[in-house]
Each structure stands twice: as C-alpha cells, then as structure tokens.
Design an enzyme around this catalytic site. Structure first.
Site, PDB file in Angstrom:
ATOM      1  N   SER A 120       0.947  -1.225   0.229  1.00 30.21           N
ATOM      2  CA  SER A 120      -0.151   0.199  -0.110  1.00 30.21           C
ATOM      3  C   SER A 120       0.814   1.592   0.420  1.00 30.21           C
ATOM      4  O   SER A 120       2.156   1.243   0.253  1.00 30.21           O
ATOM      5  CB  SER A 120      -0.911  -0.354   1.312  1.00 30.21           C
ATOM      6  OG  SER A 120      -0.373   0.309   2.621  1.00 30.21           O
ATOM      7  N   ASP A 149      -6.805   4.844  -5.970  1.00 29.81           N
ATOM      8  CA  ASP A 149      -7.718   5.382  -4.017  1.00 29.81           C
ATOM      9  C   ASP A 149      -8.375   6.556  -4.624  1.00 29.81           C
ATOM     10  O   ASP A 149      -8.186   7.722  -3.593  1.00 29.81           O
ATOM     11  CB  ASP A 149      -7.179   4.965  -3.245  1.00 29.81           C
ATOM     12  CG  ASP A 149      -8.580   5.034  -2.159  1.00 29.81           C
ATOM     13  OD1 ASP A 149      -9.539   5.926  -2.261  1.00 29.81           O
ATOM     14  OD2 ASP A 149      -8.572   4.097  -0.259  1.00 29.81           O
ATOM     15  N   HIS A 160     -11.633  -1.277   7.889  1.00 25.37           N
ATOM     16  CA  HIS A 160     -10.917  -1.659   7.791  1.00 25.37           C
ATOM     17  C   HIS A 160      -9.927  -1.342   9.349  1.00 25.37           C
ATOM     18  O   HIS A 160     -10.336  -0.191  10.440  1.00 25.37           O
ATOM     19  CB  HIS A 160      -9.903  -0.512   7.234  1.00 25.37           C
ATOM     20  CG  HIS A 160      -9.186  -0.581   5.553  1.00 25.37           C
ATOM     21  ND1 HIS A 160     -10.666   0.340   5.069  1.00 25.37           N
ATOM     22  CD2 HIS A 160      -9.050  -1.334   4.359  1.00 25.37           C
ATOM     23  CE1 HIS A 160     -10.180   0.340   3.682  1.00 25.37           C
ATOM     24  NE2 HIS A 160      -9.225  -0.814   3.349  1.00 25.37           N
ATOM     25  N   ASP A 194      -1.230  -1.032  -3.566  1.00 26.94           N
ATOM     26  CA  ASP A 194      -2.578  -0.771  -3.071  1.00 26.94           C
ATOM     27  C   ASP A 194      -2.899   0.312  -2.702  1.00 26.94           C
ATOM     28  O   ASP A 194      -2.013   1.620  -2.554  1.00 26.94           O
ATOM     29  CB  ASP A 194      -2.991  -2.035  -1.829  1.00 26.94           C
ATOM     30  CG  ASP A 194      -4.095  -2.142  -1.346  1.00 26.94           C
ATOM     31  OD1 ASP A 194      -5.447  -2.112  -2.293  1.00 26.94           O
ATOM     32  OD2 ASP A 194      -4.402  -2.706  -0.642  1.00 26.94           O
ATOM     33  N   HIS A 195      -4.431   0.937  -2.791  1.00 27.48           N
ATOM     34  CA  HIS A 195      -4.624   2.471  -2.251  1.00 27.48           C
ATOM     35  C   HIS A 195      -4.121   3.439  -2.861  1.00 27.48           C
ATOM     36  O   HIS A 195      -3.186   4.291  -1.556  1.00 27.48           O
ATOM     37  CB  HIS A 195      -4.832   1.953  -0.345  1.00 27.48           C
ATOM     38  CG  HIS A 195      -5.987   1.433  -0.025  1.00 27.48           C
ATOM     39  ND1 HIS A 195      -7.193   1.875   0.247  1.00 27.48           N
ATOM     40  CD2 HIS A 195      -6.155   0.296   0.678  1.00 27.48           C
ATOM     41  CE1 HIS A 195      -8.033   0.797   0.601  1.00 27.48           C
ATOM     42  NE2 HIS A 195      -7.948  -0.352   1.131  1.00 27.48           N
ATOM     43  N   ASN A 229      -9.418  -8.685   0.305  1.00 37.29           N
ATOM     44  CA  ASN A 229      -8.406  -7.873   0.882  1.00 37.29           C
ATOM     45  C   ASN A 229      -7.589  -8.049   2.692  1.00 37.29           C
ATOM     46  O   ASN A 229      -9.010  -7.698   3.454  1.00 37.29           O
ATOM     47  CB  ASN A 229      -7.879  -6.590   0.656  1.00 37.29           C
ATOM     48  CG  ASN A 229      -7.808  -5.783  -0.838  1.00 37.29           C
ATOM     49  OD1 ASN A 229      -7.623  -7.384  -2.031  1.00 37.29           O
ATOM     50  ND2 ASN A 229      -7.863  -4.626  -1.043  1.00 37.29           N
ATOM     51  N   VAL A 230      -7.071  -8.865   2.892  1.00 34.26           N
ATOM     52  CA  VAL A 230      -7.169  -8.298   4.097  1.00 34.26           C
ATOM     53  C   VAL A 230      -5.526  -8.365   4.599  1.00 34.26           C
ATOM     54  O   VAL A 230      -4.616  -8.414   3.907  1.00 34.26           O
ATOM     55  CB  VAL A 230      -6.261 -10.409   4.340  1.00 34.26           C
ATOM     56  CG1 VAL A 230      -6.378 -10.492   5.765  1.00 34.26           C
ATOM     57  CG2 VAL A 230      -7.765 -11.144   4.074  1.00 34.26           C
ATOM     58  N   HIS A 266     -12.637  -5.175   0.882  1.00 35.65           N
ATOM     59  CA  HIS A 266     -11.792  -4.632   1.750  1.00 35.65           C
ATOM     60  C   HIS A 266     -11.242  -4.458   2.871  1.00 35.65           C
ATOM     61  O   HIS A 266     -13.113  -5.110   3.587  1.00 35.65           O
ATOM     62  CB  HIS A 266     -11.747  -2.841   1.466  1.00 35.65           C
ATOM     63  CG  HIS A 266     -10.928  -2.129   0.038  1.00 35.65           C
ATOM     64  ND1 HIS A 266      -9.171  -2.392   0.113  1.00 35.65           N
ATOM     65  CD2 HIS A 266     -11.319  -2.970  -1.187  1.00 35.65           C
ATOM     66  CE1 HIS A 266      -9.451  -2.129  -1.274  1.00 35.65           C
ATOM     67  NE2 HIS A 266     -10.152  -2.402  -2.060  1.00 35.65           N
ATOM     68  N   GLY A 267     -10.744  -4.395   3.994  1.00 36.29           N
ATOM     69  CA  GLY A 267     -11.270  -4.796   5.353  1.00 36.29           C
ATOM     70  C   GLY A 267     -11.151  -6.295   5.935  1.00 36.29           C
ATOM     71  O   GLY A 267     -12.851  -6.012   6.634  1.00 36.29           O
TER      72      GLY A 267
HETATM   73  O1  G3H Z   1      -6.578  -2.762   1.172  1.00 42.13           O
HETATM   74  C1  G3H Z   1      -5.865  -3.107   1.937  1.00 42.13           C
HETATM   75  C2  G3H Z   1      -7.437  -3.998   2.755  1.00 42.13           C
HETATM   76  O2  G3H Z   1      -8.449  -2.966   3.080  1.00 42.13           O
HETATM   77  C3  G3H Z   1      -6.539  -4.417   4.899  1.00 42.13           C
HETATM   78  O3  G3H Z   1      -7.753  -4.298   5.462  1.00 42.13           O
HETATM   79  O4  G3H Z   1      -6.271  -4.752   7.291  1.00 42.13           O
HETATM   80  O5  G3H Z   1      -8.832  -4.390   8.127  1.00 42.13           O
HETATM   81  O6  G3H Z   1      -8.250  -6.361   6.340  1.00 42.13           O
HETATM   82  P1  G3H Z   1      -7.216  -4.705   7.399  1.00 42.13           P
HETATM   83 ZN    ZN Z   2      -8.561  -1.723   1.505  1.00 40.09          ZN
END
Ligand code: G3H
Ligand code: ZN
Length: 308
Positions: free
Chosen positions: A50, A106, A183, A84-85, A233-234, A211-212
């Site tokens: 990211s 993003d 997130h 990412d992001h 996404n993790v 996400h999240g």
């Molecule tokens: O873009 C990455 C993910 O949205 C990670 O989210 O850290 O809450 O798993 P998280």
């Molecule tokens: Zn994310």
C-alpha cells in the site's frame, strides 16, 4: 513459478466461482509468510503493497517491491504483485517497472464527479501499460488519518446504480465496494450486507473487491464469496498474528536481542493466518478452512492505525 498477473488470478477466480485473497506486505517477513501460507494451502494469492507501507519505507517503493517480487518468483504457487490504496499520482506512475501487474487507485474520498475523472485518468494510464486497475466507490472506513467512519452509517454503502454508472464511466477492471466491512478491525465482528453484495454483483460487470476483510468472520467471508465477492483484501489480521507472536516471545524471553528469534515465530504465525483465509475462498486444493486465532489474547487496539 513465474510472477503471475492479478488479472489472471482474478479471472480464474471468477471462472471457478471462488475468491482470491490479497494480503498486505509491510516487511520482507510478510511477503515470505504470504508465500509460505499460500504454498501450504495450495492456492494462489496476491501480494499487495500500500501507499502507507511505501511511506513506512521512507517513500521508497523499489526495495520492498523487489523483495516481494523475488519472493513471488521463488514460490511454488502463482503469486501476483499489486500496488494498493494509491492516492498520489507519483506513486501510481512508479508502479511501472517494479513488477506490479495491478494497482488500486483510491479516489474514494473525492466527490463523485472528481472520483470519476481522476479514476478514468488512472485507468487510461494503466491500460496503456497493461496494468489492471481497481478503484473504490463508497467509503470503506478505518483508513489511516481518517476519522472513524461507521460502516453502517447512511451514505457509506455503495449504491448499485451508481456503481454501474461509475464502472462504465471509468473503465475500471474491478470495484471495491462498501458493504459493511471496515479497515483495521482487530475483532472479527463485521456483519456484511449480503443482499447488497448480490445486487452489486448483478449491477456491476467487473469483479467486486472486499476491503477490510480482517474484521469479517469466516462464515461472512464464505457467504460474501458465494454472493459474488471475488478479491478479498486482508492486512490487519497478519499484523495481529505477527505482533502477537513477537509479544509472546519477548514476554517469555525479555533478554532476547537477536530479531531472528522472534521474527521466525512471527512469520510462522502470519503464514498460518494466510492459509486460514485461503481455505475460506474455495481455493483449488483448499478444504473448509478457518482463520486461526491470534497467538496471544487479542484485545482491541484503539490506537491501531490502518496499515492498508
Ligand atoms: O486494502 C487492504 C485491505 O482492505 C486490508 O484491510 O487491514 O482491515 O484487513 P484490513
Ligand atoms: Zn483496503
């Protein structure tokens, strides 16, 4: 195994009606753990870096990208590299030439029209270079530097009709949607709106991205994939595993000075978390998985910044 493209992995997941997981890389140990976890699950995965992680590395993308790409190339399962992001135009441009086959641009904080304009530009730039582009519509809360955003607050969820218009206007390859996750959750208590996921899947012609996912329980992730989520996404769950293992190790051995002593169990813990998530997604050889609990007691960390 060569470094594969995110587009290939996502297309294969769509064809197989399963999910593909993307895990955040912060340190070399994260990348190694993602590869080890994917190998033990016999499943492909995406390694994603990211903009916040690049900032942690002093704004330098090249070293962590090169390390992640090298880890992916040495893996026995297909792994892809994703940026990412991305908020800054400078980092978007830096994706080229560092092994990234995809970028999540993003612009979700911008008003709709500006989001469309900025994202359409990013997509044009990416497609001219063969880079797959993901974008976000709606607001998945919990990002660093943001006031907490209730995942269930009105106006936060992605509207299906707007998502369809947004996808057509921008030309994005995948869409991150706000459906109840947030997130940086350290407890797996998020409740997803599965009816909304199904409506989005019917309205939007490109794969959907959750996400999240660290805060989403096993059964909710399985149901989300069944309802049409593709890229999962993790990030935070890996950090909880890493930090829990380090904390336990140092509590038992406060005189430790060699970082390899505690980074090894931290990396193993993250690999277990990776394999657990991959087992939820209907991966080629994955059985019914579940995400292992943290190494130590997992207490809510109110100061935890999002590391997405
Ligand atoms: O873009 C990455 C993910 O949205 C990670 O989210 O850290 O809450 O798993 P998280
Ligand atoms: Zn994310």
């Amino acid at each position: 195994m060569p470094l594969v493209s995110t587009a290939e992995l996502v297309s294969a997941a769509v064809a197989g009606r399963r999910g593909v997981a993307a895990f955040n890389v912060i340190t070399l140990e994260h990348a190694e753990a993602i590869a080890a976890g994917a190998e033990s699950a016999g499943a492909p995965a995406v390694l994603q870096i990211s903009e916040n992680a690049v900032r942690f590395h002093g704004g330098e993308l090249s070293a962590i990208a090169a390390a992640s790409a090298a880890v992916a190339r040495a893996s026995s399962v297909p792994l892809a590299l994703h940026l990412d992001h991305v908020v800054s135009a400078g980092l978007l441009r830096a994706a080229e030439g560092h092994g990234f086959s995809s970028v999540m641009f993003d612009a979700s904080k911008l008003p709709y029209e500006e989001n469309v304009r900025a994202t359409a530009d990013a997509v044009r730039w990416g497609h001219e270079r063969g880079i797959w582009v993901e974008a976000e519509l709606g607001r998945v809360g919990g990002k660093e530097g943001e006031a907490p955003l209730g995942a269930h607050a009105p106006g936060v969820r992605t509207d299906p009709a707007e998502a369809a218009a947004y996808t057509a206007a921008t030309g994005v390859d995948a869409l991150a949607v706000a459906v109840g996750s947030s997130h940086a959750m350290t407890e797996r208590t998020a409740a997803l709106d599965h009816e909304l996921i199904a409506r989005l899947r019917d309205a939007v012609p490109v794969p959907l991205v959750l996400h999240g996912s660290s805060g989403v329980p096993d059964a909710e992730i399985r149901a989300a994939v069944a309802a049409g989520m593709v890229k999962i996404n993790v990030g935070t769950a890996l950090n909880a595993a890493f930090t829990g293992a380090v904390r336990d190790f140092l509590a038992a051995g406060p005189g430790t000075v060699d970082p390899r002593k505690y980074l090894a169990p931290a990396r193993t813990a993250m690999a277990g978390t990776v394999a657990g998530f991959l087992g939820l997604l209907g991966a080629p050889d994955g059985g019914p998985g579940s995400v292992p609990g943290p190494a130590g007691p997992r207490t809510p960390d109110q100061s935890a910044p999002s590391l997405t």
